[in-house]
Design an enzyme around this catalytic site. Sequence first.
Site, mmCIF file in Angstrom:
data_model
loop_
_atom_site.group_PDB
_atom_site.id
_atom_site.type_symbol
_atom_site.label_atom_id
_atom_site.label_comp_id
_atom_site.label_asym_id
_atom_site.label_seq_id
_atom_site.Cartn_x
_atom_site.Cartn_y
_atom_site.Cartn_z
ATOM 1 C CG ASP A 119 -0.176 -0.139 2.520
ATOM 2 O OD1 ASP A 119 0.866 -0.817 2.542
ATOM 3 O OD2 ASP A 119 -0.619 0.413 3.537
ATOM 4 N NE ARG A 144 0.268 4.019 6.482
ATOM 5 C CZ ARG A 144 -0.726 4.657 5.863
ATOM 6 N NH1 ARG A 144 -0.707 5.974 5.758
ATOM 7 N NH2 ARG A 144 -1.733 3.984 5.345
ATOM 8 C CG ASP A 145 3.726 1.764 11.700
ATOM 9 O OD1 ASP A 145 2.970 2.417 10.954
ATOM 10 O OD2 ASP A 145 3.541 1.690 12.932
ATOM 11 C CD GLU A 146 -1.063 0.347 6.398
ATOM 12 O OE1 GLU A 146 -2.146 -0.080 5.982
ATOM 13 O OE2 GLU A 146 -0.908 1.533 6.776
ATOM 14 C CG ASP A 200 -4.517 -0.559 -1.380
ATOM 15 O OD1 ASP A 200 -5.385 -1.134 -0.707
ATOM 16 O OD2 ASP A 200 -3.962 0.486 -1.005
ATOM 17 C CD1 TRP A 256 -8.483 -4.406 1.404
ATOM 18 C CD2 TRP A 256 -10.482 -3.519 1.000
ATOM 19 N NE1 TRP A 256 -8.374 -3.043 1.532
ATOM 20 C CE2 TRP A 256 -9.587 -2.473 1.290
ATOM 21 C CE3 TRP A 256 -11.811 -3.195 0.702
ATOM 22 C CZ2 TRP A 256 -9.970 -1.139 1.294
ATOM 23 C CZ3 TRP A 256 -12.186 -1.859 0.711
ATOM 24 C CH2 TRP A 256 -11.282 -0.852 0.995
ATOM 25 C CD GLU A 283 -3.321 6.538 3.269
ATOM 26 O OE1 GLU A 283 -3.824 5.530 3.798
ATOM 27 O OE2 GLU A 283 -2.411 7.211 3.807
ATOM 28 C CG HIS A 312 -1.532 4.810 -0.321
ATOM 29 N ND1 HIS A 312 -0.653 4.835 0.739
ATOM 30 C CD2 HIS A 312 -2.508 3.954 0.038
ATOM 31 C CE1 HIS A 312 -1.081 4.022 1.698
ATOM 32 N NE2 HIS A 312 -2.206 3.461 1.290
#
Length: 842
Positions: free
Chosen positions: A458, A462-464, A471, A524, A725, A740
């Site tokens: 995504d 960041r922490d993802e 997506d 999703w 995003e 994003h």
Amino acid sequence: MGAALPHDLRCDHRTTPLGVAGRPSLGWRLEGADPIAYRVDVGEVWSSGRIEDPDAICHPYDGPPLLPRTRYAWSVTLWDGTGAARTAESWFETGNDAWTAAWIAPDPHAVEHVDPPTEGERALAAHGLLPCPQLRRSFEIPRAVTTARLYISAKGLYHALINGRRVGDAELAPGWTDYRERLQYQTYDVTSLVGEGENALAVTVADGWWSGFAGFDPRQPGYHYGRFPELIAELHLTLADGSTRVVMTDGSWRTAHGHVRHGDLLKGECHDLRAATPGWDLPGFDDSAWRPVVVTGADHHLLVPSADEPVRVLRELAPVSVTRTGPLTHLVDFGQNLAGRVRLAVPAQEPGTRVVVRHGEKLENDGRLHTANLRTADATDMLVTASTAASFEPRFTYHGFRYAEISGVERLGEVKAVVLHSDTRWTGTFECSDPEINRLHRNIEWGQRGNFVSVPTDCPQRDERLGWMADAQVFLPTACLNADVAAFFAKWLRDVRDAQSPEGGFPNVAPRLTGVAEEGAPGWADAGVLVPWHLYTVYGDARFLDVDSMAAWVDFVLRHNPGLIWREKTGPHYADWLAPGPATPREVVATAFFHRSAYLTARAAQVRGRYGEADRFHSLASDIRTAFIKTFVDPRGAVMGDTQTGYLLALAFDLLPAALARRAAERLAELVEENGPQAGFLGVNLLCPVLSATGRPDLAHALLRRTDPPSWLHQVRNGATTVWERWDGEGAPSMNSFNHYAFGSVGEWLYTGVAGIAQAPDSVAYRELVIRPLPGDLSWARASYESARGRIAVSWERADEDFRLSVTVPPGASATVHLPDGRVHRVTSGDHHFASVRGEDS
């Protein structure tokens, strides 16, 4: 035009791959004349025989089982209408399906002596991170080597060297899978790296996704699959006298810690050059003081060869500016938001000098680095110097950034941004007369690069950095036009199927992490059906269609929603995520995707010859459509919620009869005229295509050229170099990525709408093209696409009422060409030119 020529031969969608498993698919692209027949040969082992099929561009190997660790030559021969035959040749190598090596690691209970960290030595909080182990083995080779293959993997990440020279060019290897289900290994030709006499195989391992920080769950930020990295490797040697030897990981290896004090994907990497062990990767090094490794197991059943090309360094960017912001601090602007790392030359410093590199996507108003959107991802790399000049480049981390703040040195040496992403060959080009739209297209491309890092993530900052499935499915049509993503997504679809629950439920993200919800949301989880179907239509390989997996998902939803309105088992139900307008009712979104998955599963079953299942799912899709209309659509064609995405889903997924569809399209146009774009992640990819298909390309162009927020060009005019995003780039910093790709899904329409390169509805692998440029108020556009069949190109320009169009149709394909004046031409392969000129008809 010449003879029919096969070219760009591919095995499992890769060129000359090392480490093929099972029965590969063998494919080719076309040049020259239209073929009428083909034959595929694999050495002396197997031949398909001549097959009369003018549409074919691939054929599965269907011969006897292939031997492991063996190179096979293969060829394809094409015949054209004149009887002329042309052949192209290639090769592939099979993988190692009979491992004997052991998994090894440093003794986890033998912790090195650690002094308290002091300012100037270790800048980062420890986060529990440990030094990256070095593991080595020296070995003798009695005579010259004719071939050498290294088969290697890690639970974690590895960086391998033989005799001080790097093995391969893969980054972040072995890549990310659900390691509980499948672990990829890589195969390298290392013949040139080994020689007669003493040799050394040296590997550094790091936590990676295996035991490092990954995702955003505060209850389990790391240790998702294991507690410490492990290594497995086999070096297979063939000597000049025909004898063979295998050097493998076992209890004879030695280990010690070196200068990589920690390496983590989210936290960053630290090199302390005072702890370096010079020569450890070379023959003759004395490792008697090193510890023996621990054998942690000998299980091989999860090892599989890599199915895609690895992450690689694919370009380097020099700074556009370097600004001194303090006595020992410099701010570097690379001019482009990207995923990768910084390479930094550091002049000689006092030993123990701490050089810190922090990363960010943007700057605060006062010029400081913006890091609030990184959340717990420190994205900070550090070098602790010894006594000489040094080059610093991390190996076991990557960051999403445009800016780097470098502190700790008065003077910088050369600085470069090293761009990393999965090596998907670029296949598409687009440009037009509007420079801002061209910048938007480049932003979409850079968003794809930055988020195709082993899995389709995504965001890279960041922490993802998770493989979010919505997506991926909304951006996939754009991704396929930009690059050849067949192998990349073939690998990821295995991650998706590995994450499917025993009940049939797909997740929201793949690969699956512990601590992440397994039950997927509408739009999703449906990627488990939508993605394989689209890949099949683009690349023509029916192996993308795992009907069992697709059917299990649809039946899972049906079991819990027998009334055919999807209300139960919706997971977190993100709805139309980040839509700037009124919320689309969740039941509308869910039921529309339920219908779409049922319908595409029916079509997939038909392709695979499973006609009974095809009939069942076609019937189910029809019943869901009836329930959708009865529950959500009034007699005037209004869809419950009266939102853009509600109408977009109903129209794109053919949920309405013709009369109601006309009224729904009219209401959609009204909403767009009144409000601009109000679609979120699940609607934005449909916005311009549906407006164009329902007779309002003028509105699609108005959205494309809009500059007020929400809009694509608002981002461009505010300095974006990737897609954001959020439409406007505003909102909570913790949920505000500036890289994003979901809203970048408009890229598909730049190719299919503006330029006019599209497939007919039932076409596969671009066998039937529809060329329909939609000029809007642009004066020219051109695009090309290296399809699975061959090159497609469109170029048009206009002045006043004069319009000129050039089209290239690949061999074996035909096209229906629509000119703006309403004329339609039917053409076959080759180059074609059309004009609509006042006073002239041509």
